[in-house]
Motif scaffolding. Structure first.
Motif: not given
Length: 216
Positions: A19-33
């Motif tokens: 979940y820390e791995g996911a949290r580190s990526a979620n923001g940019q992942y949503f931005n790419l979407l």
């Protein structure tokens, strides 16, 4: 007993990798979407609220029923949603997966800490147990974002597909965390280290000076 404490530390470590791995990526992942920052902020706010507020419910259920391990298995089992985040670009689906993960954390933390405290009080020592568990927990918190870092370095890009690959790789951490939970459950049950299955009754919950020092 030490093996059980280490196993709980590994549970926290592998869980944090996810979940820390996911949290580190979620923001940019949503931005790419093409999801705007306001929407992401609201989602994170709701997720954090549920992740903490529902601990009151989970803790109450844990104390009232004594079924600590049931909540722990459900809570850690919910981490399966993280690899699924790399299999969809639907924002509503991603929102649901994100919130399920936060709710799962709320479910598992109180009973997990209850079992750890019982093991500590009866056999080892509270400070050592929670110190070791937190050290391994933070190791996982560091390693989680490194999964995405290594994915980007390996693929040579930071596009949508690379993020999705990173999420999917976390399935290996999920397997490890569930195996660790099962081993911990079997060892705690075998050596009868806790009072799992018993309703917890206390004559009083007086807050001592140690509690206030900790708060300070």
């Amino acid at each position: 007993v030490i093996a059980v404490v280490v196993m709980f530390g590994l549970i926290s470590c592998f869980g944090d990798i996810m979940y820390e791995g996911a949290r580190s990526a979620n923001g940019q992942y949503f931005n790419l979407l093409a999801v705007n920052a306001t929407t992401v902020g609201v989602l994170y706010g709701i997720g954090e609220f549920l992740g903490y507020a529902l601990r009151l419910v989970s803790g109450k259920i844990s104390d009232a029923t004594g079924r600590h391990w049931t909540l722990i298995f459900i809570g850690y089992g919910s981490l399966i949603v993280i690899p699924f985040m790399g299999m969809t670009t639907s924002f509503p689906v991603l929102c649901a997966l994100f919130l399920i993960e936060r709710i799962g954390k709320a479910l598992r933390n109180p009973p997990k800490d209850t079992i750890l405290s019982q093991v500590a009080e009866n056999h080892v020592g509270t400070g050592f147990v929670f110190g070791l568990q937190e050290a391994l927990d933070q190791l996982g918190a560091f390693a989680g974002p490194m999964v995405f870092t290594m994915t980007f370095l390996t693929t040579g890009r930071e596009d949508l597909s690379s993020y999705q690959t990173g999420y999917r790789i976390l399935i290996f951490a999920y397997i490890l965390v569930m195996v660790a939970v099962f081993i911990a459950y079997k060892r705690v049950s075998k050596y009868n280290l806790t009072r799992d299955g018993e309703e917890i009754h206390r004559e009083s919950d007086t807050l001592t000076g140690t509690f206030w020092l900790y708060c300070l």
